[in-house]
Write a protein that holds these residues in place. Sequence first.
Motif, short mmCIF file in Angstrom:
data_model
loop_
_atom_site.label_atom_id
_atom_site.label_comp_id
_atom_site.label_asym_id
_atom_site.label_seq_id
_atom_site.Cartn_x
_atom_site.Cartn_y
_atom_site.Cartn_z
N PRO A 139 0.46 -0.43 -16.08
CA PRO A 139 0.53 1.26 -16.54
C PRO A 139 1.57 2.64 -15.60
N ASN A 140 1.95 3.20 -15.80
CA ASN A 140 2.46 4.28 -14.61
C ASN A 140 1.87 4.58 -13.63
N GLY A 141 2.75 4.28 -12.58
CA GLY A 141 2.37 4.20 -11.21
C GLY A 141 1.21 2.88 -11.11
N ALA A 142 1.65 2.24 -11.02
CA ALA A 142 0.86 0.55 -10.91
C ALA A 142 1.52 0.05 -9.89
N GLY A 143 3.07 0.04 -9.33
CA GLY A 143 3.39 -0.41 -8.46
C GLY A 143 4.71 -1.23 -8.79
N LYS A 144 5.21 -1.38 -9.83
CA LYS A 144 6.53 -2.57 -10.67
C LYS A 144 7.37 -1.68 -10.34
N THR A 145 7.94 -0.81 -10.27
CA THR A 145 9.35 -0.31 -9.37
C THR A 145 9.02 -0.64 -8.15
N THR A 146 7.70 0.05 -7.06
CA THR A 146 8.00 -1.00 -5.63
C THR A 146 8.43 -2.29 -5.59
N LEU A 147 7.70 -3.18 -6.56
CA LEU A 147 8.26 -4.26 -6.22
C LEU A 147 9.08 -4.64 -6.57
N SER A 207 9.96 -2.71 -18.51
CA SER A 207 10.07 -1.53 -19.40
C SER A 207 8.50 -1.72 -19.73
N HIS A 208 8.55 -0.18 -20.85
CA HIS A 208 7.29 0.07 -21.37
C HIS A 208 7.63 -0.60 -22.43
N HIS A 209 8.75 -1.26 -23.10
CA HIS A 209 9.59 -0.94 -24.25
C HIS A 209 9.26 -2.56 -25.11
N GLU A 221 0.97 -1.02 0.04
CA GLU A 221 -0.04 0.02 -0.03
C GLU A 221 1.16 1.15 -0.05
N ARG A 222 0.70 2.21 -0.77
CA ARG A 222 1.25 3.30 -0.85
C ARG A 222 -0.06 4.14 -0.35
N ASP A 223 0.22 5.11 0.20
CA ASP A 223 -0.72 6.80 0.63
C ASP A 223 -1.64 6.46 0.43
N ASP A 224 -2.22 5.31 1.42
CA ASP A 224 -3.59 4.39 1.61
C ASP A 224 -4.24 3.94 0.34
N ARG A 225 -3.01 3.99 -1.10
CA ARG A 225 -4.22 3.27 -1.55
C ARG A 225 -3.09 1.86 -2.16
N MET A 226 -3.80 0.55 -2.38
CA MET A 226 -3.04 -0.89 -2.06
C MET A 226 -2.93 -0.47 -3.78
N1 LIG Z 1 8.43 7.34 -2.77
C1 LIG Z 1 7.65 7.22 -2.29
N2 LIG Z 1 6.49 7.60 -1.49
C2 LIG Z 1 5.14 8.09 -1.81
N3 LIG Z 1 4.62 6.88 -2.86
C3 LIG Z 1 5.26 6.87 -3.41
C4 LIG Z 1 6.70 6.47 -3.61
N4 LIG Z 1 7.46 6.04 -4.74
C5 LIG Z 1 6.17 5.66 -5.66
N5 LIG Z 1 5.20 6.00 -4.61
C6 LIG Z 1 4.02 6.04 -5.13
O1 LIG Z 1 3.49 4.33 -5.15
C7 LIG Z 1 2.90 4.18 -6.49
C8 LIG Z 1 3.97 2.40 -7.37
O2 LIG Z 1 4.68 3.82 -7.78
P1 LIG Z 1 5.74 3.24 -8.79
O3 LIG Z 1 7.08 3.21 -8.72
O4 LIG Z 1 6.35 1.94 -8.32
O5 LIG Z 1 5.48 2.29 -9.95
P2 LIG Z 1 5.47 2.12 -11.45
O6 LIG Z 1 4.61 0.92 -11.90
O7 LIG Z 1 6.78 1.78 -11.36
O8 LIG Z 1 5.29 3.04 -12.54
P3 LIG Z 1 6.36 3.99 -13.74
O9 LIG Z 1 5.67 2.77 -14.81
O10 LIG Z 1 5.45 5.65 -14.06
O11 LIG Z 1 7.94 3.52 -13.44
C9 LIG Z 1 2.19 5.12 -7.51
O12 LIG Z 1 1.61 6.13 -7.46
C10 LIG Z 1 3.81 6.24 -6.43
O13 LIG Z 1 2.84 7.75 -7.05
#
Ligand SMILES: Nc1ncnc2c1ncn2[C@@H]1O[C@H](COP(=O)(O)OP(=O)(O)OP(=O)(O)O)[C@@H](O)[C@H]1O
Length: 216
Positions: free
Chosen positions: A42-50, A192-194, A17-22
Motif C-alpha cells: 500500500p501507499n507508504g509501505a516503503g517501496k520507493t525507499t527500498l 507499480s500499482h498496475h 525506519e522512517r520517522d520512528d516507524r519501521m
Molecule cells: N524524505 C522523507 N522523509 C521522511 N519520511 C519519508 C520521506 N520519504 C518518505 N517518507 C516516509 O517513508 C514512508 C515510505 O515512503 P515510500 O515513498 O517509500 O512509500 P511507497 O511504498 O513507495 O508509497 P507509494 O505507494 O505511495 O508510492 C512513508 O510513510 C513516508 O511518509
Amino acid sequence: MPSQAPFELHATGLCCERDDRMLFQNFDLTVTTGAMVQLAGPNGAGKTTLLRILAGLNHDFDGEVRFAGHELSEVYSDYAQQRLYMGHLAAVKKSLTALENLRWLTAQWQLADADLIDALEAVELAGYEDTPCQQLSAGQQRRVSLARLLVVPTPLWILDEPFTALDKQGVAWLEQRICEHVSAGGMVIITSHHALHAVPGLRVIDLDQWAPEVCA
Ligand SMILES: Nc1ncnc2c1ncn2[C@@H]1O[C@H](COP(=O)(O)OP(=O)(O)OP(=O)(O)O)[C@@H](O)[C@H]1O
C-alpha cells in the motif's frame, strides 16, 4: 545488455525506519539474470525507499546490499553503469526540449543523437524532438523519460511507478519493452500499482510481509 560477468545483486537483512516507524525488517532479495520483480504494497509501505536503497541512492538503512560480491558503496561507480534508476517523477527539465532532455538523461552513456531521435520516434514523439517539455502533456513527458529504455545499455532497470500518466497504448508498449528486456537476460525491479500479468517470470513481493508486526 548484460555485462560479461554474471550480474548479481544481493540484499540481505534490510531494515529501514522512517520517522520512528519501521517500514520493513529482515528483507532479503537476490537479483540475477532474467529476474523480474515487482514490489507491491500500500501507499507508504516503503517501496520507493527500498528501490532507492537497491539503486545505491539511499544509505539510511541497516543490512547489506552487495553487487558482484562487493558492498555496494565500494563498487558504486561500476554499479551505476549497470543499473538504470527511474524515479516516480518523469524527471524532465521543463525548459529543455525532448531531445535535450533525453541527451541529459543518458549523458553518462554518451549516445548518438540519431539513436535518441529514433527512441523518441518509438515512443510516439516524432516531431516533438525540439519542443520544450513544458509544452508536452504529462504522458508525453513520461514518454521522453521512458525513451531511455530503448537506448541505455544497462542490464538492470529499477523503475518506480513507470506507468504513471501513460495511455493504454503507452502501458502496452512499456509492458512489451519490459518483456523484451527480461527475455534477453535483463533484469527489472519495479514498483507499480498496475497489474503486470502479461510479464512472464514475474515475482511479486508484497512489502507488507516484511513489516515489523509480521516479522515479529
Ligand atoms: N524524505 C522523507 N522523509 C521522511 N519520511 C519519508 C520521506 N520519504 C518518505 N517518507 C516516509 O517513508 C514512508 C515510505 O515512503 P515510500 O515513498 O517509500 O512509500 P511507497 O511504498 O513507495 O508509497 P507509494 O505507494 O505511495 O508510492 C512513508 O510513510 C513516508 O511518509
